[in-house]
Write a protein that holds these residues in place. Structure first.
Motif, PDB file in Angstrom:
ATOM      1  N   MET A  34     -88.241 -47.660 -63.991  1.00 39.97           N
ATOM      2  CA  MET A  34     -87.551 -48.310 -62.875  1.00 39.97           C
ATOM      3  C   MET A  34     -87.300 -47.275 -61.785  1.00 39.97           C
ATOM      4  O   MET A  34     -86.891 -46.143 -62.071  1.00 39.97           O
ATOM      5  N   PRO A  35     -87.559 -47.631 -60.512  1.00 42.65           N
ATOM      6  CA  PRO A  35     -87.443 -46.633 -59.450  1.00 42.65           C
ATOM      7  C   PRO A  35     -86.008 -46.439 -58.957  1.00 42.65           C
ATOM      8  O   PRO A  35     -85.254 -47.385 -58.796  1.00 42.65           O
ATOM      9  N   ILE A  36     -85.652 -45.179 -58.785  1.00 41.08           N
ATOM     10  CA  ILE A  36     -84.396 -44.792 -58.133  1.00 41.08           C
ATOM     11  C   ILE A  36     -84.785 -43.920 -56.956  1.00 41.08           C
ATOM     12  O   ILE A  36     -85.221 -42.785 -57.127  1.00 41.08           O
ATOM     13  N   VAL A  41     -86.453 -43.424 -63.193  1.00 37.25           N
ATOM     14  CA  VAL A  41     -85.237 -43.034 -63.916  1.00 37.25           C
ATOM     15  C   VAL A  41     -85.535 -41.875 -64.864  1.00 37.25           C
ATOM     16  O   VAL A  41     -84.803 -40.878 -64.890  1.00 37.25           O
ATOM     17  N   ILE A  42     -86.612 -41.976 -65.636  1.00 38.63           N
ATOM     18  CA  ILE A  42     -86.882 -40.938 -66.635  1.00 38.63           C
ATOM     19  C   ILE A  42     -87.256 -39.611 -65.992  1.00 38.63           C
ATOM     20  O   ILE A  42     -86.933 -38.540 -66.523  1.00 38.63           O
ATOM     21  N   GLU A  43     -87.884 -39.653 -64.820  1.00 39.67           N
ATOM     22  CA  GLU A  43     -88.184 -38.402 -64.117  1.00 39.67           C
ATOM     23  C   GLU A  43     -86.889 -37.733 -63.665  1.00 39.67           C
ATOM     24  O   GLU A  43     -86.733 -36.515 -63.766  1.00 39.67           O
ATOM     25  N   LYS A  44     -85.947 -38.523 -63.176  1.00 36.47           N
ATOM     26  CA  LYS A  44     -84.649 -37.968 -62.770  1.00 36.47           C
ATOM     27  C   LYS A  44     -83.925 -37.342 -63.959  1.00 36.47           C
ATOM     28  O   LYS A  44     -83.313 -36.278 -63.836  1.00 36.47           O
ATOM     29  N   GLU A  50     -84.153 -30.031 -66.584  1.00 31.88           N
ATOM     30  CA  GLU A  50     -84.889 -28.841 -66.151  1.00 31.88           C
ATOM     31  C   GLU A  50     -84.023 -27.930 -65.285  1.00 31.88           C
ATOM     32  O   GLU A  50     -84.123 -26.699 -65.373  1.00 31.88           O
ATOM     33  N   SER A  51     -83.187 -28.517 -64.454  1.00 26.41           N
ATOM     34  CA  SER A  51     -82.334 -27.732 -63.549  1.00 26.41           C
ATOM     35  C   SER A  51     -81.340 -26.862 -64.319  1.00 26.41           C
ATOM     36  O   SER A  51     -80.760 -25.928 -63.763  1.00 26.41           O
ATOM     37  N   ASP A 112     -82.108 -44.686 -69.945  1.00 23.83           N
ATOM     38  CA  ASP A 112     -81.636 -45.442 -68.787  1.00 23.83           C
ATOM     39  C   ASP A 112     -80.288 -44.947 -68.265  1.00 23.83           C
ATOM     40  O   ASP A 112     -79.605 -45.649 -67.536  1.00 23.83           O
ATOM     41  N   ASN A 113     -79.917 -43.715 -68.642  1.00 18.67           N
ATOM     42  CA  ASN A 113     -78.673 -43.136 -68.161  1.00 18.67           C
ATOM     43  C   ASN A 113     -78.934 -41.825 -67.437  1.00 18.67           C
ATOM     44  O   ASN A 113     -79.674 -40.973 -67.932  1.00 18.67           O
ATOM     45  N   ILE A 114     -78.324 -41.669 -66.282  1.00 23.86           N
ATOM     46  CA  ILE A 114     -78.432 -40.439 -65.513  1.00 23.86           C
ATOM     47  C   ILE A 114     -77.068 -39.753 -65.541  1.00 23.86           C
ATOM     48  O   ILE A 114     -76.046 -40.387 -65.278  1.00 23.86           O
ATOM     49  N   TYR A 115     -77.068 -38.457 -65.873  1.00 22.00           N
ATOM     50  CA  TYR A 115     -75.821 -37.719 -66.026  1.00 22.00           C
ATOM     51  C   TYR A 115     -75.747 -36.567 -65.037  1.00 22.00           C
ATOM     52  O   TYR A 115     -76.763 -36.016 -64.619  1.00 22.00           O
ATOM     53  N   ASN A 116     -74.528 -36.197 -64.713  1.00 23.70           N
ATOM     54  CA  ASN A 116     -74.276 -34.988 -63.935  1.00 23.70           C
ATOM     55  C   ASN A 116     -73.251 -34.159 -64.713  1.00 23.70           C
ATOM     56  O   ASN A 116     -72.080 -34.111 -64.373  1.00 23.70           O
TER      57      ASN A 116
END
Length: 233
Positions: A34-36, A41-44, A50-51, A112-116
């Protein structure tokens, strides 16, 4: 421009689900794609790791596996990515029985979860507390838009008008010791809640790593996906 020190700890991303909460789009695309903004999402998710120095990824797939394999073949990343394909749906964590080369603790996350969050700090806390499993939790506030009735012996004793409640919720990221893998039967469907129940019965040490609610973005359901898209636009 600071040089990032590579971290050996592998990151396992569970990407085999059907994404039923995002239908009809997931009838065509698997939910990790799914695009963000201008990325999936998975690339993000991978770029966030990686960061912080994580370059070793294992991705478990099942639903629309051929599309995902083609996508990762074309994706130009620094990381080493190993794909594990289920021959049948094994639930959220059944595919972990197929991890043969894990030599230490590892991070496990939904696709499907993006974390900071500071994942190095999370790992250090896991090791310092000698946990078997660390679960990342966030505090969620829920407002009930009605009056709550309390009864004692069949009689109304109190009414609480439109109360607020606070809960610690599972965000879908974990740190697991490799010893837990021996508890997952080969080729058997098992979900994370079942695994957690099993670990509780076996008196394994499970502790929380608490994060702020705004450090976690769920893209697995429409309302939350829209909020995440707005944040990253």
């Amino acid at each position: 421009n600071k040089k990032i020190k590579p971290i050996n700890t592998p990151v396992v991303i569970m990407a085999g689900g059907k994404g039923t909460r995002l239908k009809p789009f997931t009838d065509i695309l698997p939910k990790p794609l799914m695009p963000i903004n201008n990325k999936t999402v998975i690339e993000k998710i991978i770029l966030n790791f990686e960061s912080q120095g994580f370059y070793n990824f294992i991705i478990t797939i099942n639903h629309k596996a051929e599309i995902l394999k083609a996508y990762f073949k074309e994706l130009n990343l620094k990381s080493k990515i190993k794909i594990i394909e289920e021959t049948k749906p094994l639930g959220t964590v059944g595919s972990l029985s197929m991890l043969n080369n894990i030599k230490s603790e590892f991070i496990l996350t939904n696709c499907d979860n993006i974390y900071n969050i500071d994942c190095i700090n999370m790992l250090n806390e896991h090791k310092k507390n000698i946990n078997d499993l660390t679960i990342v939790v966030a505090k969620k506030k829920v407002k009930i838009p009605y009056g709550i009735c309390k009864f004692e012996n069949g009689r109304l004793s109190k009414i609480i008008e439109k109360p607020n409640y606070s809960f610690l919720v599972n965000t879908g990221m974990y740190v697991l010791n490799k010893s837990i893998l021996s508890l997952i039967e080969q080729n058997t469907k098992i979900d994370m809640d079942q695994l957690l129940d099993l670990l509780i019965v076996k008196n394994k040490k499970i502790r929380a790593f608490e994060i702020n609610e705004n450090q976690w973005h769920d893209t697995g359901q429409w309302n939350e996906l829209k909020k995440t898209m707005a944040k990253y636009s």
